[in-house]
Scaffold this motif. Structure first.
Motif, PDB file in Angstrom:
ATOM      1  N   LYS A  24       0.810  -0.732  -0.012  1.00 39.68           N
ATOM      2  CA  LYS A  24       0.147  -0.281  -0.171  1.00 39.68           C
ATOM      3  C   LYS A  24       0.888   1.156  -0.528  1.00 39.68           C
ATOM      4  CE  LYS A  24      -2.838  -0.783   3.504  1.00 39.68           C
ATOM      5  NZ  LYS A  24      -4.714  -0.888   4.276  1.00 39.68           N
ATOM      6  N   PHE A  28      -0.769   2.308  -3.596  1.00 41.58           N
ATOM      7  CA  PHE A  28      -2.310   1.456  -3.236  1.00 41.58           C
ATOM      8  C   PHE A  28      -3.609   2.060  -2.548  1.00 41.58           C
ATOM      9  CE2 PHE A  28       0.940  -1.197  -6.564  1.00 41.58           C
ATOM     10  CZ  PHE A  28      -0.125  -1.063  -7.236  1.00 41.58           C
ATOM     11  N   ASP A  29      -4.424   2.312  -2.613  1.00 41.72           N
ATOM     12  CA  ASP A  29      -5.517   2.112  -1.828  1.00 41.72           C
ATOM     13  C   ASP A  29      -6.065   0.276  -0.613  1.00 41.72           C
ATOM     14  OD1 ASP A  29      -5.834   4.440  -1.587  1.00 41.72           O
ATOM     15  OD2 ASP A  29      -7.106   4.121  -4.151  1.00 41.72           O
ATOM     16  N   GLU A  30      -5.995  -0.795  -1.608  1.00 46.31           N
ATOM     17  CA  GLU A  30      -6.032  -2.398  -0.533  1.00 46.31           C
ATOM     18  C   GLU A  30      -5.562  -3.044  -2.020  1.00 46.31           C
ATOM     19  OE1 GLU A  30      -9.880  -5.079  -0.548  1.00 46.31           O
ATOM     20  OE2 GLU A  30     -10.566  -2.725  -1.535  1.00 46.31           O
ATOM     21  N   TYR A  97     -16.252  -1.964  -5.904  1.00 45.38           N
ATOM     22  CA  TYR A  97     -16.258  -0.497  -5.522  1.00 45.38           C
ATOM     23  C   TYR A  97     -17.272   0.180  -6.140  1.00 45.38           C
ATOM     24  CZ  TYR A  97     -11.786  -0.514  -3.375  1.00 45.38           C
ATOM     25  OH  TYR A  97     -10.711  -0.713  -2.354  1.00 45.38           O
TER      26      TYR A  97
END
Length: 341
Positions: A24, A28-30, A97
């Motif tokens: 992350k 990156f967010d996840e 999402y």
């Protein structure tokens, strides 16, 4: 979406939470656990295997599927028509999402891969269909940054005790992991392109009719032997065994809906690797064919498969199409100019 092989690349067991935080930190967010998708594919494959000719062949290794498509097209009816865990994971992420209110173009989904074959496959899919995956990133390209983060923050990151992962999904990184997870009694597990070719030759001759499942990997030691990894594959295998005592393995697989069963069944990987033209016009195609022949003459002709392509010819074709680069041939890097054997 990191390949589970990334957790084996640091010399010894490192808590996956720490590795995920390091990933992350790259922006990156996840980080998504692919082992869950492996469980889904395992359950679907156990049922779908009845609909293909025996012995059924796993579609997991893109280099093996390309090899069959190019050199053993009559064996394509043996390949199980199910998406790989990487593709299933991407679909699940997209769905998650969308429910959160994001548009597809607002979310980037990337696979951290140990395998050049997956980089080629993603580019192929993107060129021929609407891919759920935005790109594939070589683990070796980001390894030094991940290692630096881990070395600096290892003691400061909250590991939250044990990590919940799928044991059967984790084993997909090793040779025989798929077969064992699916509880097939009669199966053949093979790694290395030359060994895979021997098995495919025998299937073509009508052998192995009593075998349920063929698990084939182009790389020696399966995904742990991927050219885009850093650590010794045999040490990585040792580290992977440690996970069984360090992690809280769970089976999160509940009944799969008919909707998902249908969505995750596909022969798209067969269609995208067939009939690709070098160029739209004749003159450009001739020029690219000439360039491809020049590359073939430059390559050692070993057909080792470590570049992610099933043969030197297929690799040259990938270079011409822009899917690969000549310098990705590990034998050329080692100074192997030709091969006699």
């Amino acid at each position: 979406m990191p390949s589970v092989t990334i957790y084996t690349q640091f010399g010894d067991y490192i808590n996956p939470n720490i590795v995920n935080e390091a990933i992350k930190s790259l922006g990156f967010d996840e980080v998504y656990d692919i082992t869950y998708a492996c469980e889904i594919v395992t359950e679907i494959t156990r049922k779908e295997i009845e609909n293909v000719r025996k012995p059924a062949i796993s579609p997991f290794c893109p280099s093996v599927v390309r090899l069959i498509n190019a050199s053993y097209p009559e064996l394509m009816e043996h390949v199980i028509k199910v998406l790989t865990p990487i593709e299933v994971a991407a679909i699940l992420i997209r769905e998650k999402y969308r429910k959160m209110g994001f548009k597809d173009e607002e979310v980037g989904v990337f696979f951290l891969t140990p395998c050049v074959g997956w980089i080629t496959k993603v580019k192929n899919i993107q060129k021929n269909t609407k891919s759920q995956i935005n790109g594939a990133i070589a683990i070796s390209d980001v390894y030094s940054k991940i290692l630096r983060y881990i070395s600096k923050n290892n003691k400061n990151i909250e590991t939250n005790g044990t990590v919940a992962m799928s044991y059967s999904g984790l084993r997909w990184a090793t040779v025989g992991g798929q077969s064992t997870s699916m509880h097939f009694k009669e199966h053949i597990d093979v790694d290395g392109v030359k060994n895979v070719i021997r098995v495919l030759d025998d299937i073509e001759k009508g052998k192995f009719d009593d075998v349920e499942f063929i698990e084939a990997h182009a790389c020696t030691e399966g995904c742990l032997g991927g050219i885009l990894l850093v650590d010794n594959p045999f040490n990585a295998k040792r580290v992977l065994k440690k996970f069984s005592s360090q992690l809280n393995f769970t089976n999160r697989m509940s009944k799969i809906s008919e909707h998902y069963k249908n969505e995750f069944l596909s022969d798209g990987y067969i269609k995208t690797s067939k009939g690709l033209k070098l160029a739209d016009d004749f003159e450009s195609a001739v020029k690219k064919m000439k360039y491809m022949n020049e590359i073939i003459n430059m390559l050692p002709g070993i057909d080792c498969g470590q570049c992610g392509s099933p043969s030197c010819k297929a690799f040259a074709e990938d270079v011409v199409r822009g899917f690969s680069k000549v310098e990705e041939c590990i034998m050329l890097k080692k100074g192997v100019k030709n091969y006699e054997g």
